[in-house]
Design a protein around this motif. Sequence first.
Motif, short mmCIF file in Angstrom:
data_model
loop_
_atom_site.label_atom_id
_atom_site.label_comp_id
_atom_site.label_asym_id
_atom_site.label_seq_id
_atom_site.Cartn_x
_atom_site.Cartn_y
_atom_site.Cartn_z
N GLY A 105 0.78 -1.23 0.00
CA GLY A 105 0.00 0.00 0.00
C GLY A 105 0.81 1.29 0.00
N ARG A 106 2.11 1.18 -0.24
CA ARG A 106 2.93 2.39 -0.30
C ARG A 106 3.70 2.41 -1.62
NH1 ARG A 106 3.04 0.73 4.87
NH2 ARG A 106 2.55 2.29 6.46
N VAL A 107 3.91 3.61 -2.17
CA VAL A 107 4.78 3.73 -3.33
C VAL A 107 6.22 3.66 -2.84
CG1 VAL A 107 5.56 5.23 -5.18
CG2 VAL A 107 3.14 5.10 -4.64
N VAL A 108 6.97 2.66 -3.31
CA VAL A 108 8.35 2.54 -2.85
C VAL A 108 9.33 3.00 -3.92
CG1 VAL A 108 7.92 0.76 -1.14
CG2 VAL A 108 8.40 0.11 -3.51
N MET A 109 8.86 3.18 -5.14
CA MET A 109 9.77 3.64 -6.19
C MET A 109 8.92 4.21 -7.32
SD MET A 109 12.45 1.46 -8.45
CE MET A 109 13.16 0.70 -7.02
N SER A 110 9.42 5.24 -8.00
CA SER A 110 8.72 5.72 -9.17
C SER A 110 9.70 6.38 -10.11
CB SER A 110 7.62 6.71 -8.78
OG SER A 110 8.21 7.91 -8.32
N GLY A 111 9.31 6.50 -11.36
CA GLY A 111 10.17 7.13 -12.34
C GLY A 111 9.80 6.68 -13.74
N PRO A 112 10.55 7.15 -14.74
CA PRO A 112 10.32 6.66 -16.11
C PRO A 112 10.52 5.15 -16.14
CG PRO A 112 11.81 8.54 -16.09
CD PRO A 112 11.61 8.15 -14.67
N ASP A 154 16.55 -0.81 -12.34
CA ASP A 154 16.87 -0.90 -10.93
C ASP A 154 17.12 -2.35 -10.51
OD1 ASP A 154 16.62 0.74 -8.20
OD2 ASP A 154 15.75 -1.26 -7.94
N ASP A 155 18.17 -2.55 -9.76
CA ASP A 155 18.57 -3.92 -9.40
C ASP A 155 17.51 -4.66 -8.59
OD1 ASP A 155 20.88 -4.15 -10.72
OD2 ASP A 155 22.16 -3.48 -9.07
N SER A 156 16.95 -3.97 -7.58
CA SER A 156 15.99 -4.67 -6.73
C SER A 156 14.72 -5.00 -7.51
CB SER A 156 15.66 -3.82 -5.50
OG SER A 156 15.13 -2.58 -5.90
N VAL A 157 14.30 -4.10 -8.42
CA VAL A 157 13.13 -4.40 -9.25
C VAL A 157 13.41 -5.59 -10.14
CG1 VAL A 157 11.68 -3.54 -11.12
CG2 VAL A 157 12.26 -2.04 -9.21
N ARG A 158 14.62 -5.61 -10.72
CA ARG A 158 14.96 -6.72 -11.61
C ARG A 158 14.93 -8.04 -10.88
NH1 ARG A 158 19.83 -4.75 -15.42
NH2 ARG A 158 19.91 -6.99 -15.74
N ARG A 159 15.51 -8.05 -9.68
CA ARG A 159 15.53 -9.30 -8.91
C ARG A 159 14.12 -9.72 -8.51
NH1 ARG A 159 20.25 -7.76 -6.69
NH2 ARG A 159 19.23 -6.70 -4.98
N ALA A 160 13.34 -8.77 -7.96
CA ALA A 160 12.06 -9.14 -7.36
C ALA A 160 10.95 -9.32 -8.40
CB ALA A 160 11.64 -8.10 -6.32
N TYR A 161 10.98 -8.51 -9.47
CA TYR A 161 9.82 -8.52 -10.37
C TYR A 161 10.12 -8.99 -11.78
CZ TYR A 161 7.68 -5.97 -6.59
OH TYR A 161 7.19 -5.61 -5.38
N LEU A 162 11.36 -8.87 -12.19
CA LEU A 162 11.66 -9.25 -13.57
C LEU A 162 12.37 -10.60 -13.64
CD1 LEU A 162 12.80 -5.76 -14.86
CD2 LEU A 162 10.61 -6.88 -15.23
N GLY A 163 12.94 -11.04 -12.52
CA GLY A 163 13.50 -12.38 -12.46
C GLY A 163 14.83 -12.55 -13.16
N TYR A 164 15.60 -11.48 -13.23
CA TYR A 164 16.96 -11.67 -13.75
C TYR A 164 17.91 -10.66 -13.18
CZ TYR A 164 15.52 -7.99 -17.06
OH TYR A 164 15.07 -6.86 -17.63
#
Lengths: 237, 293
Positions: A213-220, A227-237
């Motif tokens: 329920g919180r915005v933890v990151m935003s941008g283009p 972003d490394d953490s996004v890649r690991r957690a959501y993109l899987g590589y």
Amino acid sequence: MPPLLEALGLEARYGWTKVLHDLRFSVEEGGITTILGANGAGKTTTLRAVCGMVKTAGEIRFDGRRIDGKATEDLVRLGIAHAPEGRGTFVGLTVEENLRLGAYARKTKASIADDLDRIYQYFPVLLERRRQLGGTLSGGEQQMLAIARALILRPRLLLLDEPSLGLAPLVVREIFRIVRTINKEQGVSVLLVEQNASMALRLADHAYLLETGRVVMSGPSTEVGKDDSVRRAYLGY
Amino acid sequence: MEIFLQQVVSGLATGGIYGSLALSLVMIYQATDVVNFAQGEMAMFSTYLAWSLMNHGLSYWLAFALTVTVAFVGGLAIQRLIMRPVENAPILTIVIVTLGLLVIFNSVAGWIYSYIIQPFPSPFPTTAIRVGSVVFGPHDLGAIGVTLVLLILLYAFFRFTSLGLAMRAAAQNPASSRLVGIRVGWMLALGWGLAALVGAVAGMMVAPVIFLEPNMMSGILIYAFASATLGGFTSPGGAVLGGFLVGVIENLAGTYISFIGTDLKLTVALVLIILVLLVKPSGLFGRAVVRRV
């Protein structure tokens, strides 16, 4: 120029449980914004908050005007169309009746037939099935029906709730391609909520990451995708 | 053979009335999941209104038109003012509210118009119509005609107008309906209005046969329940067809099964309800309700 849709300090609760905390996000006129996040992050609630389906606090502005607290039926008349979670198919009505319902709140009824034709060009399978009951369509077809039903309103803003859910990758790609075409050709702004982060990031120009329920990151989207953490957690590589 | 044909036609005539009232029950049931026990009394009250309008010198069809209009507005108002505040209450509460309405309409009618049985005119000619050796009552044929016209109009409304489509949508899927801009609350109120209108027509068509009095619809309501159960509470067309079937079955049973006669006709309807619920609870044309658990 102010953004088409803007949320400031948006909060929402179900009963005693607060599910959105101080959200801030915006959708530019003609842009595609995506909100990413895992199950239960509050993505669907965010869309429901925008179109008045849950009680909210904070500000939501559409085209510069406050819309928080307005009834869903009135927001539709401002040009906000919602292809909801679960696709919202009228299962006992035909495909064409489903589409005609999408135009129910339109001010100009004259060109509905033309718009139906255009929508059938985007979704040829709906043309084939237009006399069939909505409930007999496959999941992907029902998703197309939900988007088509939203489009026939001629909305300024299209809210899409997980269009990829439960669909085969090929069908998902097809649906995303159509959303991009609609955005380019008709200038419809899109707020897309997705779990499928890689598809969503490729489509959107702006991205927000939602966690509990919180915005933890935003941008283009390109930045968020790197972003490394996004890649690991959501993109899987 | 003549007796048989005559019984069938008069069965169809009363059956059309049962079917109309059943249709109004089904319309409200489909839209709100509520069985409106006051439907019959609302129809009775409308019929009294027509009667007093005619006593004030209005012609039959003018009184008819005014009555259906008032019934429509009245049904709409009942939904907005009385049913809406309890729409999220438990089902039993809602049932009690409609039973309360039944009692109120019944007593108010008795208070205003007294319990004395009154004749009610038929708009149709009185000379019997002969086909060969069979004699048909003109009111029977007229009532069948009125019922059919009403059904065709309703069908066309729901099938071909965007308001009718919106009402069907609101009944099926309220959440999605709001998302396309349909004001669901008003659609339900319209449904009540239309149901009251259909009921009023049924009342005015049956009153010449059973005469006017505050309890005139209590038996008819049971026949209507039998019709809706037989045809299926989820199928408007089925409910109407159920009405015709109940009317014909009732008449034939009364004529050919000697111990039933006229005294046990109503029992036939009750037996039908029980039979259908035992054998095929969803009715002939209804869908079984499947709930995900």
